[in-house]
Scaffold this active site. Sequence first.
Site, PDB file in Angstrom:
ATOM      1  N   ARG A  11       0.867  -1.179   0.000  1.00 29.65           N
ATOM      2  CA  ARG A  11       0.000   0.000   0.000  1.00 29.65           C
ATOM      3  C   ARG A  11       0.901   1.226   0.000  1.00 29.65           C
ATOM      4  O   ARG A  11       1.838   1.306   0.795  1.00 29.65           O
ATOM      5  CB  ARG A  11      -0.902   0.007   1.225  1.00 29.65           C
ATOM      6  CG  ARG A  11      -1.871  -1.155   1.223  1.00 29.65           C
ATOM      7  CD  ARG A  11      -2.822  -1.074   2.401  1.00 29.65           C
ATOM      8  NE  ARG A  11      -3.650  -2.243   2.492  1.00 29.65           N
ATOM      9  CZ  ARG A  11      -4.788  -2.419   1.820  1.00 29.65           C
ATOM     10  NH1 ARG A  11      -5.218  -1.486   1.005  1.00 29.65           N
ATOM     11  NH2 ARG A  11      -5.483  -3.519   1.974  1.00 29.65           N
ATOM     12  N   GLU A  56       2.192  -5.664  -6.511  1.00 27.50           N
ATOM     13  CA  GLU A  56       0.948  -4.922  -6.693  1.00 27.50           C
ATOM     14  C   GLU A  56       1.015  -3.689  -5.807  1.00 27.50           C
ATOM     15  O   GLU A  56       1.124  -3.798  -4.585  1.00 27.50           O
ATOM     16  CB  GLU A  56      -0.255  -5.764  -6.285  1.00 27.50           C
ATOM     17  CG  GLU A  56      -1.561  -5.007  -6.305  1.00 27.50           C
ATOM     18  CD  GLU A  56      -2.710  -5.786  -5.685  1.00 27.50           C
ATOM     19  OE1 GLU A  56      -3.577  -5.137  -5.068  1.00 27.50           O
ATOM     20  OE2 GLU A  56      -2.737  -7.021  -5.793  1.00 27.50           O
ATOM     21  N   ASN A  60      -4.702   4.056  -2.380  1.00 27.63           N
ATOM     22  CA  ASN A  60      -6.028   4.476  -1.932  1.00 27.63           C
ATOM     23  C   ASN A  60      -6.044   5.998  -1.862  1.00 27.63           C
ATOM     24  O   ASN A  60      -5.212   6.601  -1.178  1.00 27.63           O
ATOM     25  CB  ASN A  60      -6.348   3.864  -0.564  1.00 27.63           C
ATOM     26  CG  ASN A  60      -6.488   2.364  -0.651  1.00 27.63           C
ATOM     27  OD1 ASN A  60      -7.394   1.865  -1.302  1.00 27.63           O
ATOM     28  ND2 ASN A  60      -5.573   1.649  -0.031  1.00 27.63           N
ATOM     29  N   HIS A  74      11.295  -6.935   4.783  1.00 28.21           N
ATOM     30  CA  HIS A  74      11.780  -6.344   3.539  1.00 28.21           C
ATOM     31  C   HIS A  74      11.422  -7.212   2.340  1.00 28.21           C
ATOM     32  O   HIS A  74      11.020  -8.354   2.489  1.00 28.21           O
ATOM     33  CB  HIS A  74      13.298  -6.155   3.596  1.00 28.21           C
ATOM     34  CG  HIS A  74      14.050  -7.436   3.728  1.00 28.21           C
ATOM     35  ND1 HIS A  74      14.305  -8.028   4.939  1.00 28.21           N
ATOM     36  CD2 HIS A  74      14.605  -8.261   2.796  1.00 28.21           C
ATOM     37  CE1 HIS A  74      14.992  -9.150   4.753  1.00 28.21           C
ATOM     38  NE2 HIS A  74      15.173  -9.313   3.459  1.00 28.21           N
ATOM     39  N   GLU A 121      16.117  -5.243   0.209  1.00 26.04           N
ATOM     40  CA  GLU A 121      17.460  -5.807   0.339  1.00 26.04           C
ATOM     41  C   GLU A 121      17.973  -6.095  -1.068  1.00 26.04           C
ATOM     42  O   GLU A 121      17.347  -6.843  -1.825  1.00 26.04           O
ATOM     43  CB  GLU A 121      17.450  -7.088   1.163  1.00 26.04           C
ATOM     44  CG  GLU A 121      18.829  -7.703   1.309  1.00 26.04           C
ATOM     45  CD  GLU A 121      18.835  -8.974   2.130  1.00 26.04           C
ATOM     46  OE1 GLU A 121      19.939  -9.439   2.460  1.00 26.04           O
ATOM     47  OE2 GLU A 121      17.754  -9.531   2.405  1.00 26.04           O
TER      48      GLU A 121
END
Length: 126
Positions: A11, A56, A60, A74, A121
């Site tokens: 997100r 993905e 929002n 990570h 990383e």
Amino acid sequence: MDQVLVEICLRVRDLDATLDFYTELFDFEVASHRKFPEGKFDLVYLNSPGANVQIELTYNYDAEPYVVGNGFSHLGVTVNDLEKMHDICKASAYETGELKGLSGGTPHYFFVTDPDGYRIEVKRKH
């Protein structure tokens, strides 16, 4: 049963800055960008050359700032030329750590932080 990991969702607060990070530093490619104005969100799928897993990015429109949880650590990316990639990241505006090796060994990784605070990383490809 065959199971294959196909995506990881992050997100994000600033979609443009995040796209710049993944496409300019790491050569990820936008596979699709779907806008859902009625639901107030966008979904962007990124392909990494040579991998079958997509990132993905979920944006929002009205979300409060996200907090990267302490259970998430990570993402990992491998590169052919670790030192060159480290130089590129250090020259960028992104927070970049020093080259490190486990238990003081030969350096084979470093971390760089994306615009939303997710750590990547970067490791030497074997």
